[in-house]
Design an enzyme around this catalytic site. Sequence first.
Site, mmCIF file in Angstrom:
data_model
loop_
_atom_site.group_PDB
_atom_site.id
_atom_site.type_symbol
_atom_site.label_atom_id
_atom_site.label_comp_id
_atom_site.label_asym_id
_atom_site.label_seq_id
_atom_site.Cartn_x
_atom_site.Cartn_y
_atom_site.Cartn_z
ATOM 1 C CB CYS A 58 -0.958 -0.040 1.114
ATOM 2 S SG CYS A 58 -1.778 1.610 1.614
ATOM 3 C CB CYS A 61 0.684 1.195 4.180
ATOM 4 S SG CYS A 61 -1.113 1.040 4.110
#
Length: 139
Positions: A58, A61
């Site tokens: 991600c 992230c």
Amino acid sequence: MGNCLHKGYHSDGDSDHHVDFVSGNVQLITTKESWDQHLEQANRDSKIVVANFSATWCGPCKMIAPYFCNLSEKHSSIMFLLVDVDEMTDFSTSLDIKATPTFFFLKNGKEFDKLVGANKPELEKRIAAITGGVPHYRQ
């Protein structure tokens, strides 16, 4: 702010994009038993828990991971946990994690707040609300 929808594990094998998701005082949670043990420890120590539900693939992230680690070093009065949603799929699903990153704020083992997305100012604001805006460095 960015977030990723949960999807199956994906590895692009590109080590140039490696990000340390766990450094500072962030504890990696790999089992439900470890989660329970950390929450019990936080309860004994009267600590708030901030849990980052994240994924290695991600982008948002990866962007917020170093910041989360930095916050963990500044605020030793808070327990910082990291849960990889792909490593703990059933557990993450049971907590209704639908996007990454998702930050859970827990006190006495109960969720009292949640932040979805890699929103640094909002994460900092919520941490400041918990600590009264004062960093607590580990001595």
